[in-house]
Design a protein around this motif. Structure first.
Motif, mmCIF file in Angstrom:
data_model
loop_
_atom_site.group_PDB
_atom_site.id
_atom_site.type_symbol
_atom_site.label_atom_id
_atom_site.label_comp_id
_atom_site.label_asym_id
_atom_site.label_seq_id
_atom_site.Cartn_x
_atom_site.Cartn_y
_atom_site.Cartn_z
ATOM 1 N N GLY A 34 60.703 40.363 -7.459
ATOM 2 C CA GLY A 34 59.592 39.524 -7.047
ATOM 3 C C GLY A 34 58.289 39.884 -7.725
ATOM 4 N N PRO A 35 57.164 39.526 -7.109
ATOM 5 C CA PRO A 35 55.850 39.753 -7.699
ATOM 6 C C PRO A 35 55.646 41.215 -8.106
ATOM 7 C CG PRO A 35 55.656 38.396 -5.747
ATOM 8 C CD PRO A 35 57.075 38.880 -5.804
ATOM 9 N N GLY A 36 55.024 41.388 -9.273
ATOM 10 C CA GLY A 36 54.765 42.723 -9.788
ATOM 11 C C GLY A 36 55.793 43.178 -10.807
ATOM 12 N N CYS A 37 56.944 42.525 -10.857
ATOM 13 C CA CYS A 37 57.976 42.859 -11.839
ATOM 14 C C CYS A 37 57.693 42.098 -13.136
ATOM 15 C CB CYS A 37 59.359 42.482 -11.319
ATOM 16 S SG CYS A 37 59.896 43.492 -9.938
ATOM 17 N N PRO A 38 58.102 42.658 -14.278
ATOM 18 C CA PRO A 38 57.876 41.954 -15.546
ATOM 19 C C PRO A 38 58.611 40.615 -15.595
ATOM 20 C CG PRO A 38 58.753 44.174 -15.927
ATOM 21 C CD PRO A 38 58.775 43.929 -14.463
ATOM 22 N N VAL A 39 57.911 39.606 -16.107
ATOM 23 C CA VAL A 39 58.475 38.267 -16.286
ATOM 24 C C VAL A 39 58.045 37.778 -17.656
ATOM 25 C CG1 VAL A 39 58.513 35.878 -15.466
ATOM 26 C CG2 VAL A 39 58.362 37.755 -13.822
ATOM 27 N N LEU A 73 59.510 39.356 -22.344
ATOM 28 C CA LEU A 73 59.982 40.255 -21.292
ATOM 29 C C LEU A 73 60.177 41.665 -21.829
ATOM 30 C CD1 LEU A 73 61.145 40.883 -18.448
ATOM 31 C CD2 LEU A 73 63.372 40.182 -19.375
ATOM 32 N N LEU A 74 60.872 41.812 -22.958
ATOM 33 C CA LEU A 74 61.134 43.124 -23.533
ATOM 34 C C LEU A 74 59.840 43.833 -23.924
ATOM 35 C CD1 LEU A 74 64.289 42.381 -25.705
ATOM 36 C CD2 LEU A 74 64.170 43.267 -23.360
ATOM 37 N N GLU A 75 58.885 43.075 -24.433
ATOM 38 C CA GLU A 75 57.578 43.638 -24.783
ATOM 39 C C GLU A 75 56.877 44.180 -23.537
ATOM 40 O OE1 GLU A 75 53.413 41.786 -26.272
ATOM 41 O OE2 GLU A 75 55.163 41.320 -27.521
ATOM 42 N N GLN A 76 56.937 43.437 -22.440
ATOM 43 C CA GLN A 76 56.328 43.898 -21.184
ATOM 44 C C GLN A 76 57.038 45.131 -20.649
ATOM 45 O OE1 GLN A 76 55.490 40.907 -18.170
ATOM 46 N NE2 GLN A 76 55.606 39.330 -19.754
ATOM 47 N N MET A 77 58.354 45.193 -20.786
ATOM 48 C CA MET A 77 59.111 46.336 -20.286
ATOM 49 C C MET A 77 58.816 47.594 -21.096
ATOM 50 S SD MET A 77 62.710 44.472 -19.338
ATOM 51 C CE MET A 77 63.530 45.957 -18.816
ATOM 52 N N ASP A 78 58.444 47.422 -22.382
ATOM 53 C CA ASP A 78 58.118 48.563 -23.224
ATOM 54 C C ASP A 78 56.731 49.119 -22.949
ATOM 55 O OD1 ASP A 78 60.544 48.731 -24.524
ATOM 56 O OD2 ASP A 78 59.937 47.457 -26.195
ATOM 57 N N ASP A 93 64.632 40.626 -15.819
ATOM 58 C CA ASP A 93 65.713 41.611 -15.815
ATOM 59 C C ASP A 93 66.493 41.368 -14.529
ATOM 60 O OD1 ASP A 93 67.371 43.803 -15.622
ATOM 61 O OD2 ASP A 93 65.801 45.274 -15.930
ATOM 62 N N ASP A 94 67.728 40.915 -14.659
ATOM 63 C CA ASP A 94 68.516 40.527 -13.491
ATOM 64 C C ASP A 94 68.800 41.696 -12.562
ATOM 65 O OD1 ASP A 94 69.852 38.190 -12.270
ATOM 66 O OD2 ASP A 94 71.662 39.410 -12.517
ATOM 67 N N ALA A 95 68.879 42.905 -13.106
ATOM 68 C CA ALA A 95 69.230 44.077 -12.302
ATOM 69 C C ALA A 95 68.057 44.625 -11.498
ATOM 70 C CB ALA A 95 69.795 45.174 -13.196
ATOM 71 N N THR A 96 66.830 44.476 -12.017
ATOM 72 C CA THR A 96 65.690 45.113 -11.351
ATOM 73 C C THR A 96 64.633 44.151 -10.830
ATOM 74 O OG1 THR A 96 64.455 45.396 -13.411
ATOM 75 C CG2 THR A 96 65.963 47.181 -12.768
ATOM 76 N N TYR A 97 64.731 42.862 -11.143
ATOM 77 C CA TYR A 97 63.695 41.926 -10.686
ATOM 78 C C TYR A 97 63.686 41.862 -9.172
ATOM 79 C CZ TYR A 97 60.805 37.830 -10.050
ATOM 80 O OH TYR A 97 59.804 36.982 -9.661
ATOM 81 N N LEU A 128 71.172 44.859 -21.548
ATOM 82 C CA LEU A 128 70.356 44.463 -20.408
ATOM 83 C C LEU A 128 70.795 43.071 -19.963
ATOM 84 C CD1 LEU A 128 67.740 45.254 -18.791
ATOM 85 C CD2 LEU A 128 66.478 43.956 -20.491
ATOM 86 N N ALA A 129 71.001 42.887 -18.671
ATOM 87 C CA ALA A 129 71.328 41.566 -18.123
ATOM 88 C C ALA A 129 70.019 40.827 -17.875
ATOM 89 C CB ALA A 129 72.107 41.705 -16.823
#
Length: 71
Positions: free
Chosen positions: A47-52, A65-70, A41-45, A19-20
């Motif tokens: 703006g607002p609403g995306c995991p940070v 970040l990885l915990e939020q993506m899971d 996540d550089d590929a999918t970020y 993951l980038a």
């Protein structure tokens, strides 16, 4: 990642792939350091609403970040 003076792109192992992740550092004018690093996540970020992810260190922000993506 506005306001972040040091931003870099890292490759992170995630779910059997790579993951980038863009990590930035910005020391806030508050005594708590838990939010100084931000990871996205550089590929999918998009703006607002995306995991940070946030943390006191690069590693902590990436782990957040990885915990939020899971979830």
């Amino acid at each position: 990642m506005t306001g972040y003076s040091d931003s870099k792109l890292l490759a992170v192992a995630y779910r059997g792939g790579v993951l980038a992740v863009r990590v930035g550092y910005w020391m806030k004018p508050i005594p708590m350091r838990e939010f100084d690093y931000q990871a996205t996540d550089d590929a999918t970020y998009d703006g607002p609403g995306c995991p940070v992810g946030h943390g006191a260190t690069e590693a902590a922000a990436i782990a957040d970040l990885l915990e939020q993506m899971d979830e």
